[in-house]
Motif scaffolding. Structure first.
Motif, PDB file in Angstrom:
ATOM      1  N   LEU A  62      42.038  40.613  34.544  1.00  0.00           N
ATOM      2  CA  LEU A  62      41.061  40.431  35.614  1.00  0.00           C
ATOM      3  C   LEU A  62      41.725  40.004  36.919  1.00  0.00           C
ATOM      4  CD1 LEU A  62      38.217  38.734  33.555  1.00  0.00           C
ATOM      5  CD2 LEU A  62      38.238  41.054  34.485  1.00  0.00           C
ATOM      6  N   ARG A  63      42.795  39.243  36.805  1.00  0.00           N
ATOM      7  CA  ARG A  63      43.527  38.856  38.020  1.00  0.00           C
ATOM      8  C   ARG A  63      44.098  40.089  38.707  1.00  0.00           C
ATOM      9  NH1 ARG A  63      47.288  33.541  38.780  1.00  0.00           N
ATOM     10  NH2 ARG A  63      48.102  34.034  40.849  1.00  0.00           N
ATOM     11  N   LEU A  64      44.618  41.025  37.939  1.00  0.00           N
ATOM     12  CA  LEU A  64      45.110  42.269  38.519  1.00  0.00           C
ATOM     13  C   LEU A  64      43.967  43.100  39.094  1.00  0.00           C
ATOM     14  CD1 LEU A  64      47.710  43.173  35.756  1.00  0.00           C
ATOM     15  CD2 LEU A  64      48.236  42.554  38.127  1.00  0.00           C
ATOM     16  N   ALA A  65      42.835  43.100  38.407  1.00  0.00           N
ATOM     17  CA  ALA A  65      41.676  43.837  38.900  1.00  0.00           C
ATOM     18  C   ALA A  65      41.215  43.308  40.256  1.00  0.00           C
ATOM     19  CB  ALA A  65      40.536  43.756  37.892  1.00  0.00           C
ATOM     20  N   GLN A  66      41.324  42.013  40.456  1.00  0.00           N
ATOM     21  CA  GLN A  66      40.899  41.436  41.724  1.00  0.00           C
ATOM     22  C   GLN A  66      41.779  41.874  42.888  1.00  0.00           C
ATOM     23  OE1 GLN A  66      38.105  39.926  42.284  1.00  0.00           O
ATOM     24  NE2 GLN A  66      37.555  40.041  40.138  1.00  0.00           N
ATOM     25  N   HIS A  67      42.919  42.449  42.578  1.00  0.00           N
ATOM     26  CA  HIS A  67      43.787  42.999  43.627  1.00  0.00           C
ATOM     27  C   HIS A  67      43.531  44.490  43.830  1.00  0.00           C
ATOM     28  CE1 HIS A  67      46.382  39.526  44.574  1.00  0.00           C
ATOM     29  NE2 HIS A  67      46.066  39.153  43.353  1.00  0.00           N
ATOM     30  N   GLY A  68      42.465  44.996  43.244  1.00  0.00           N
ATOM     31  CA  GLY A  68      42.050  46.366  43.498  1.00  0.00           C
ATOM     32  C   GLY A  68      42.512  47.374  42.469  1.00  0.00           C
ATOM     33  N   TYR A  69      43.188  46.932  41.414  1.00  0.00           N
ATOM     34  CA  TYR A  69      43.646  47.865  40.392  1.00  0.00           C
ATOM     35  C   TYR A  69      42.568  48.118  39.350  1.00  0.00           C
ATOM     36  CZ  TYR A  69      48.341  47.220  42.250  1.00  0.00           C
ATOM     37  OH  TYR A  69      49.432  47.196  43.075  1.00  0.00           O
ATOM     38  N   ARG A  70      42.617  49.286  38.775  1.00  0.00           N
ATOM     39  CA  ARG A  70      41.873  49.544  37.551  1.00  0.00           C
ATOM     40  C   ARG A  70      42.718  48.977  36.415  1.00  0.00           C
ATOM     41  NH1 ARG A  70      40.648  55.646  35.246  1.00  0.00           N
ATOM     42  NH2 ARG A  70      38.837  55.156  33.940  1.00  0.00           N
ATOM     43  N   VAL A  71      42.109  48.332  35.448  1.00  0.00           N
ATOM     44  CA  VAL A  71      42.872  47.724  34.363  1.00  0.00           C
ATOM     45  C   VAL A  71      42.344  48.188  33.013  1.00  0.00           C
ATOM     46  CG1 VAL A  71      43.557  45.682  35.678  1.00  0.00           C
ATOM     47  CG2 VAL A  71      41.415  45.645  34.390  1.00  0.00           C
ATOM     48  N   LEU A  72      43.249  48.227  32.046  1.00  0.00           N
ATOM     49  CA  LEU A  72      42.885  48.588  30.677  1.00  0.00           C
ATOM     50  C   LEU A  72      43.649  47.668  29.733  1.00  0.00           C
ATOM     51  CD1 LEU A  72      42.497  52.087  29.070  1.00  0.00           C
ATOM     52  CD2 LEU A  72      43.952  50.370  27.969  1.00  0.00           C
ATOM     53  N   VAL A  73      42.918  47.045  28.811  1.00  0.00           N
ATOM     54  CA  VAL A  73      43.508  46.166  27.803  1.00  0.00           C
ATOM     55  C   VAL A  73      43.328  46.813  26.430  1.00  0.00           C
ATOM     56  CG1 VAL A  73      43.429  43.896  26.716  1.00  0.00           C
ATOM     57  CG2 VAL A  73      42.958  44.107  29.170  1.00  0.00           C
ATOM     58  N   PRO A  74      44.406  47.307  25.819  1.00  0.00           N
ATOM     59  CA  PRO A  74      44.274  47.855  24.466  1.00  0.00           C
ATOM     60  C   PRO A  74      44.130  46.718  23.449  1.00  0.00           C
ATOM     61  CG  PRO A  74      46.345  48.533  25.544  1.00  0.00           C
ATOM     62  CD  PRO A  74      45.784  47.402  26.320  1.00  0.00           C
ATOM     63  N   ASP A  75      43.223  46.871  22.517  1.00  0.00           N
ATOM     64  CA  ASP A  75      43.091  45.884  21.442  1.00  0.00           C
ATOM     65  C   ASP A  75      44.019  46.319  20.308  1.00  0.00           C
ATOM     66  OD1 ASP A  75      42.404  44.078  19.509  1.00  0.00           O
ATOM     67  OD2 ASP A  75      40.241  44.324  19.730  1.00  0.00           O
ATOM     68  N   ILE A  76      45.263  45.897  20.404  1.00  0.00           N
ATOM     69  CA  ILE A  76      46.305  46.373  19.493  1.00  0.00           C
ATOM     70  C   ILE A  76      45.975  46.055  18.037  1.00  0.00           C
ATOM     71  CG2 ILE A  76      48.748  46.217  18.907  1.00  0.00           C
ATOM     72  CD1 ILE A  76      48.242  47.572  21.591  1.00  0.00           C
ATOM     73  N   TYR A  77      45.387  44.882  17.792  1.00  0.00           N
ATOM     74  CA  TYR A  77      45.044  44.476  16.418  1.00  0.00           C
ATOM     75  C   TYR A  77      43.656  44.960  15.981  1.00  0.00           C
ATOM     76  CZ  TYR A  77      48.940  41.082  16.581  1.00  0.00           C
ATOM     77  OH  TYR A  77      50.162  40.460  16.674  1.00  0.00           O
ATOM     78  N   LYS A  78      42.968  45.685  16.856  1.00  0.00           N
ATOM     79  CA  LYS A  78      41.659  46.261  16.540  1.00  0.00           C
ATOM     80  C   LYS A  78      40.654  45.203  16.066  1.00  0.00           C
ATOM     81  CE  LYS A  78      43.537  50.871  15.548  1.00  0.00           C
ATOM     82  NZ  LYS A  78      44.225  50.867  16.783  1.00  0.00           N
ATOM     83  N   GLY A  79      40.526  44.171  16.885  1.00  0.00           N
ATOM     84  CA  GLY A  79      39.524  43.145  16.628  1.00  0.00           C
ATOM     85  C   GLY A  79      40.037  41.900  15.948  1.00  0.00           C
ATOM     86  N   LYS A  80      41.191  41.958  15.340  1.00  0.00           N
ATOM     87  CA  LYS A  80      41.725  40.783  14.652  1.00  0.00           C
ATOM     88  C   LYS A  80      42.434  39.864  15.649  1.00  0.00           C
ATOM     89  CE  LYS A  80      42.461  43.237  10.275  1.00  0.00           C
ATOM     90  NZ  LYS A  80      43.463  43.642   9.259  1.00  0.00           N
ATOM     91  N   LYS A  81      42.447  38.566  15.340  1.00  0.00           N
ATOM     92  CA  LYS A  81      43.121  37.587  16.183  1.00  0.00           C
ATOM     93  C   LYS A  81      43.872  36.598  15.303  1.00  0.00           C
ATOM     94  CE  LYS A  81      39.805  37.603  20.033  1.00  0.00           C
ATOM     95  NZ  LYS A  81      38.765  38.440  19.440  1.00  0.00           N
ATOM     96  N   GLY A  82      44.987  36.126  15.818  1.00  0.00           N
ATOM     97  CA  GLY A  82      45.739  35.086  15.129  1.00  0.00           C
ATOM     98  C   GLY A  82      45.279  33.725  15.599  1.00  0.00           C
ATOM     99  N   ILE A  83      44.623  32.985  14.741  1.00  0.00           N
ATOM    100  CA  ILE A  83      44.091  31.681  15.145  1.00  0.00           C
ATOM    101  C   ILE A  83      45.160  30.595  15.043  1.00  0.00           C
ATOM    102  CG2 ILE A  83      41.734  32.281  14.525  1.00  0.00           C
ATOM    103  CD1 ILE A  83      42.121  30.695  11.936  1.00  0.00           C
ATOM    104  N   ASN A  84      46.284  30.922  14.437  1.00  0.00           N
ATOM    105  CA  ASN A  84      47.424  30.010  14.397  1.00  0.00           C
ATOM    106  C   ASN A  84      48.688  30.852  14.323  1.00  0.00           C
ATOM    107  OD1 ASN A  84      47.842  30.728  11.585  1.00  0.00           O
ATOM    108  ND2 ASN A  84      46.158  29.323  11.099  1.00  0.00           N
ATOM    109  N   ALA A  85      49.849  30.183  14.436  1.00  0.00           N
ATOM    110  CA  ALA A  85      51.112  30.910  14.488  1.00  0.00           C
ATOM    111  C   ALA A  85      51.374  31.696  13.205  1.00  0.00           C
ATOM    112  CB  ALA A  85      52.250  29.941  14.764  1.00  0.00           C
ATOM    113  N   GLU A  86      51.000  31.140  12.072  1.00  0.00           N
ATOM    114  CA  GLU A  86      51.218  31.826  10.804  1.00  0.00           C
ATOM    115  C   GLU A  86      50.447  33.134  10.736  1.00  0.00           C
ATOM    116  OE1 GLU A  86      50.823  31.057   5.972  1.00  0.00           O
ATOM    117  OE2 GLU A  86      50.185  29.506   7.380  1.00  0.00           O
TER     118      GLU A  86
END
Length: 267
Positions: A62-86
């Motif tokens: 979003l910070r890049l978008a505020q400078h006028g760019y179109r932005v795209l964020v790929p969800d590499i893990y397809k919805g999964k998130k690491g809630i801790n380092a393990e």
């Protein structure tokens, strides 16, 4: 100083009100991404850390978008998130990196086909490694900026001639991946790269929040990463914006009313 604080507050408020739209790409609609900004603006693909697509990833986009760019964020893990380092380590360990690079290339194709004249890529930690892999593999991506993350096995340094701007913390202890020596090696082996080393900071120095940890002290205790230094992060942001301005051409003037939308999630 007062004017700078006011400007920072205005930028933060603008980012808080900007959002990103979920889109699915690929023949089977199995490549989830988030997109925002004017379709005809130059685009920047923003690639997550090993934690997954979290609040920090979205804020950077979003910070890049505020400078006028179109932005795209790929969800590499397809919805999964690491809630801790393990868990994050497990997700990264199971990731098919060549397939992820292929999917980032598909995202770049989408951006070009739907209006963007040029596409760049930036990534952090694991995303830095994917940045270089995607830059080398995709004819649709013209420049890349890896932050504290390199995997020399994902690209042929002798063949990668596109512009690269690397960012590494002087106190980063992750040898062979994101320490200063790795940054120096990247600049030496590529023919068109400039690498910056930032004093007093380490891995993840662009993150203004310690998430998923409660405090920076906890993060340093468990991960060994020094606390956030706004001066160094701002310096890196300035260099990154100059880099993309040079290689993607000037976007429309920065504004705070971009038509972008983020779904209500627990990012």
């Amino acid at each position: 100083m007062l004017l700078k604080l006011v400007a920072c507050a205005a930028a933060a408020e603008a980012i808080a009100h900007a959002t990103l739209v979920p889109v699915k790409l690929g023949d089977n609609q199995d490549i989830p991404v988030y997109v925002g900004g004017e379709a005809d603006a130059p685009s920047i693909i923003v690639i997550q850390e090993w934690w997954g697509v979290d609040r920090g990833t979205m804020q950077k986009a979003l910070r890049l978008a505020q400078h006028g760019y179109r932005v795209l964020v790929p969800d590499i893990y397809k919805g999964k998130k690491g809630i801790n380092a393990e868990e994050a380590s497990h997700l990264m360990g199971e990731l098919d990196f060549p397939k992820a690079i292929e999917e980032i290339g598909i995202a770049a194709q989408y951006l070009k086909k739907t209006g963007s004249s040029r596409v760049g890529v930036v990534g952090f930690c694991m995303g830095g490694a994917l940045t270089l892999g995607a830059l080398a593999a995709s004819d649709d991506i013209v420049a890349g900026a890896p932050f504290y993350g390199v995997n020399f096995g994902l690209f042929d340094a002798k063949k990668l001639k596109k512009p690269v701007q690397g960012h590494f913390g002087a106190l980063d202890a992750m040898e062979g991946f994101s320490d200063p020596a790795t940054g120096a090696r990247l600049e030496k082996e590529l023919t068109n790269a400039k690498v910056f080393i930032y004093e007093g900071v380490g891995h993840a120095f662009m993150n203004p929040e310690p998430a998923p940890f409660s405090t920076f002290e906890e993060r340093q205790e468990k991960m060994g990463f020094p606390a956030y230094d706004m001066r160094q992060a701002d310096l890196a942001w300035g260099r990154l914006l100059d880099f993309f301005l040079e290689h993607l051409a000037a976007p429309p003037p920065g504004r705070t009313d971009l038509p972008i939308h983020t779904p209500a999630t627990d990012l």
